[in-house]
Design an enzyme around this catalytic site. Structure first.
Site, PDB file in Angstrom:
ATOM      1  N   ARG A 126      12.634 -12.005   7.615  1.00 26.79           N
ATOM      2  CA  ARG A 126      13.479 -10.777   7.602  1.00 26.79           C
ATOM      3  C   ARG A 126      13.196 -10.281   8.968  1.00 26.79           C
ATOM      4  O   ARG A 126      12.070 -10.194   9.633  1.00 26.79           O
ATOM      5  CB  ARG A 126      13.132  -9.942   6.588  1.00 26.79           C
ATOM      6  N   ARG A 170       1.933  -7.567  -1.751  1.00 31.39           N
ATOM      7  CA  ARG A 170       2.989  -6.587  -2.213  1.00 31.39           C
ATOM      8  C   ARG A 170       3.771  -7.426  -3.576  1.00 31.39           C
ATOM      9  O   ARG A 170       4.055  -6.587  -4.762  1.00 31.39           O
ATOM     10  CB  ARG A 170       4.176  -6.460  -1.239  1.00 31.39           C
TER      11      ARG A 170
HETATM   12  P1  AP5 Z   1      16.270  -7.185   1.422  1.00 30.22           P
HETATM   13  O1  AP5 Z   1      17.526  -6.811   0.848  1.00 30.22           O
HETATM   14  O2  AP5 Z   1      15.631  -6.714   2.483  1.00 30.22           O
HETATM   15  O3  AP5 Z   1      15.176  -7.321   0.030  1.00 30.22           O
HETATM   16  P2  AP5 Z   1      14.617  -6.084  -0.840  1.00 30.22           P
HETATM   17  O4  AP5 Z   1      14.826  -6.304  -1.988  1.00 30.22           O
HETATM   18  O5  AP5 Z   1      15.234  -4.714  -0.249  1.00 30.22           O
HETATM   19  O6  AP5 Z   1      13.117  -6.040  -0.108  1.00 30.22           O
HETATM   20  P3  AP5 Z   1      12.052  -4.996   0.541  1.00 30.22           P
HETATM   21  O7  AP5 Z   1      10.870  -5.731   1.036  1.00 30.22           O
HETATM   22  O8  AP5 Z   1      12.776  -4.218   1.120  1.00 30.22           O
HETATM   23  O9  AP5 Z   1      11.532  -4.446  -1.020  1.00 30.22           O
HETATM   24  P4  AP5 Z   1      10.264  -4.028  -1.196  1.00 30.22           P
HETATM   25  O10 AP5 Z   1      10.522  -3.450  -2.806  1.00 30.22           O
HETATM   26  O11 AP5 Z   1       9.021  -4.588  -1.037  1.00 30.22           O
HETATM   27  O12 AP5 Z   1      10.235  -2.793   0.094  1.00 30.22           O
HETATM   28  P5  AP5 Z   1      10.427  -1.328   0.020  1.00 30.22           P
HETATM   29  O13 AP5 Z   1      10.916  -0.969   1.228  1.00 30.22           O
HETATM   30  O14 AP5 Z   1      11.099  -0.815  -1.300  1.00 30.22           O
HETATM   31  O15 AP5 Z   1      16.255  -8.821   1.466  1.00 30.22           O
HETATM   32  C1  AP5 Z   1      15.012  -9.557   2.121  1.00 30.22           C
HETATM   33  C2  AP5 Z   1      15.412 -10.581   2.988  1.00 30.22           C
HETATM   34  O16 AP5 Z   1      16.058 -11.524   2.368  1.00 30.22           O
HETATM   35  C3  AP5 Z   1      16.454 -10.131   4.183  1.00 30.22           C
HETATM   36  O17 AP5 Z   1      15.857 -10.921   5.352  1.00 30.22           O
HETATM   37  C4  AP5 Z   1      17.775 -10.709   3.963  1.00 30.22           C
HETATM   38  O18 AP5 Z   1      18.658 -10.831   4.900  1.00 30.22           O
HETATM   39  C5  AP5 Z   1      17.503 -11.948   2.878  1.00 30.22           C
HETATM   40  N1  AP5 Z   1      18.325 -11.834   1.978  1.00 30.22           N
HETATM   41  C6  AP5 Z   1      18.747 -11.101   1.095  1.00 30.22           C
HETATM   42  N2  AP5 Z   1      19.675 -11.376   0.145  1.00 30.22           N
HETATM   43  C7  AP5 Z   1      19.694 -12.960   0.196  1.00 30.22           C
HETATM   44  C8  AP5 Z   1      20.369 -13.983  -0.108  1.00 30.22           C
HETATM   45  N3  AP5 Z   1      21.132 -13.777  -1.277  1.00 30.22           N
HETATM   46  N4  AP5 Z   1      20.063 -15.251   0.050  1.00 30.22           N
HETATM   47  C9  AP5 Z   1      19.352 -15.450   1.514  1.00 30.22           C
HETATM   48  N5  AP5 Z   1      18.687 -14.406   2.062  1.00 30.22           N
HETATM   49  C10 AP5 Z   1      19.070 -13.111   1.424  1.00 30.22           C
HETATM   50  O19 AP5 Z   1       9.027  -0.653   0.001  1.00 30.22           O
HETATM   51  C11 AP5 Z   1       7.962  -0.896   0.891  1.00 30.22           C
HETATM   52  C12 AP5 Z   1       6.848  -0.213   0.718  1.00 30.22           C
HETATM   53  O20 AP5 Z   1       7.040   1.416   0.418  1.00 30.22           O
HETATM   54  C13 AP5 Z   1       6.206  -0.568  -0.358  1.00 30.22           C
HETATM   55  O21 AP5 Z   1       5.175  -1.611  -0.462  1.00 30.22           O
HETATM   56  C14 AP5 Z   1       5.134   0.984  -1.006  1.00 30.22           C
HETATM   57  O22 AP5 Z   1       4.057   1.063  -0.089  1.00 30.22           O
HETATM   58  C15 AP5 Z   1       6.253   1.876  -0.627  1.00 30.22           C
HETATM   59  N6  AP5 Z   1       7.138   2.536  -1.538  1.00 30.22           N
HETATM   60  C16 AP5 Z   1       8.403   2.294  -1.676  1.00 30.22           C
HETATM   61  N7  AP5 Z   1       8.811   2.712  -2.748  1.00 30.22           N
HETATM   62  C17 AP5 Z   1       7.912   3.322  -3.584  1.00 30.22           C
HETATM   63  C18 AP5 Z   1       7.735   4.026  -4.794  1.00 30.22           C
HETATM   64  N8  AP5 Z   1       8.662   4.193  -5.602  1.00 30.22           N
HETATM   65  N9  AP5 Z   1       6.497   4.139  -5.136  1.00 30.22           N
HETATM   66  C19 AP5 Z   1       5.308   3.863  -4.444  1.00 30.22           C
HETATM   67  N10 AP5 Z   1       5.364   3.445  -3.384  1.00 30.22           N
HETATM   68  C20 AP5 Z   1       6.644   2.874  -2.839  1.00 30.22           C
HETATM   69 MG    MG Z   2      14.620  -3.012   0.888  1.00 28.73          MG
END
Ligand code: AP5
Ligand code: MG
Length: 215
Positions: A126, A170
């Protein structure tokens, strides 16, 4: 009718951000994402809370969950300002799910199902725009010009937590804390599962149909 309240669940890399953006555009609703909100406030001082570390950054760069107190507040504020919304990245444990049920009601709960091998490949490839936050993948959805955002011309960078070791952590944290949240909604009979391994357009079509059926 009021605007839809949609919860998008899925492991890290399942496509929550990619699909939330499309849903928000298609239905004219807010994209509420704790990940982006925390990234924009990584160095916020949380030392007055009973937390282990003083900033969200320390938790995020280790792949751990930021304390509930911090994220619950972010979500409460964002939802109170939204009519319809798609919620992405929250709730991530059963305590957050309970808090959420106290502050809002959901119309559709959609789980994006993607295998672990595919998740790792998606996350390590990504790239995100440093200016506007648009998402790319070096192989699956590359920009027209290497390292440059198609939308705004900004620089494309790798997220600090998208290194292979942090990705593995993660995914472990997801299995331990967030998989039970998926089961909780399944037990309640409100969970809809969508195959998250098609193309982004195919996945979007499936989600759109489910949201329309539920609202
Ligand atoms: P993308 O759409 O970016 O995936 P995503 O599900 O949004 O993945 P994230 O990594 O953002 O999720 P996450 O839950 O780990 O992170 P978050 O930011 O919430 O797609 C991923 C990749 O695949 C991209 O390159 C895209 O182009 C590609 N792609 C998408 N669809 C595709 C398809 N169909 N085919 C092929 N390729 C595709 O959280 C980050 C951190 O924040 C956490 O680790 C934690 O420390 C903190 N945090 C966030 N929320 C909380 C909470 N509620 N409580 C506590 N801590 C939290
Ligand atoms: Mg995301």
């Amino acid at each position: 009718m009021s605007e839809p309240h949609v919860l998008l669940l899925g492991a890290p890399g399942a496509g929550k951000g990619t699909q939330s953006k499309r849903l928000a555009d298609a239905f004219g609703i807010e994209h509420v994402t704790t990940g982006d909100a925390l990234r924009a406030n990584k160095d916020m001082d949380i030392s007055h809370m009973e937390t282990e570390y003083d900033t969200p950054r320390a938790y995020m760069d280790a792949g751990e969950l930021v304390p509930d107190e911090v994220v619950n507040e972010i979500v409460k504020t964002a939802l109170s300002a939204a009519d319809g919304y798609v919620l992405d990245g929250y709730p991530r444990n059963l305590e957050q799910a309970e808090y959420l049920s106290d502050i809002t009601s959901l119309d559709a709960v959609v789980f994006l199902d993607v295998s672990e091998a595919e998740l790792v490949e998606r996350l390590t490839g990504r790239r995100v725009c440093d200016d506007c936050g648009a998402n790319y993948h070096v192989e699956f959805s590359p920009p027209a010009e290497d390292g440059v955002c198609d939308d705004c011309g900004g620089d494309l960078i790798q997220r600090d937590d998208d290194t292979e070791d942090t990705v593995r952590e993660r995914l472990r944290v997801y299995e331990e804390n967030t998989a039970p949240v998926v089961e909780h909604y399944r037990d309640e009979g409100v969970l809809v599962e969508v195959d998250g391994e098609g193309t982004p357009d195919e996945v979007f079509e499936s989600i759109r149909e489910e949201v329309e059926a539920a609202t």
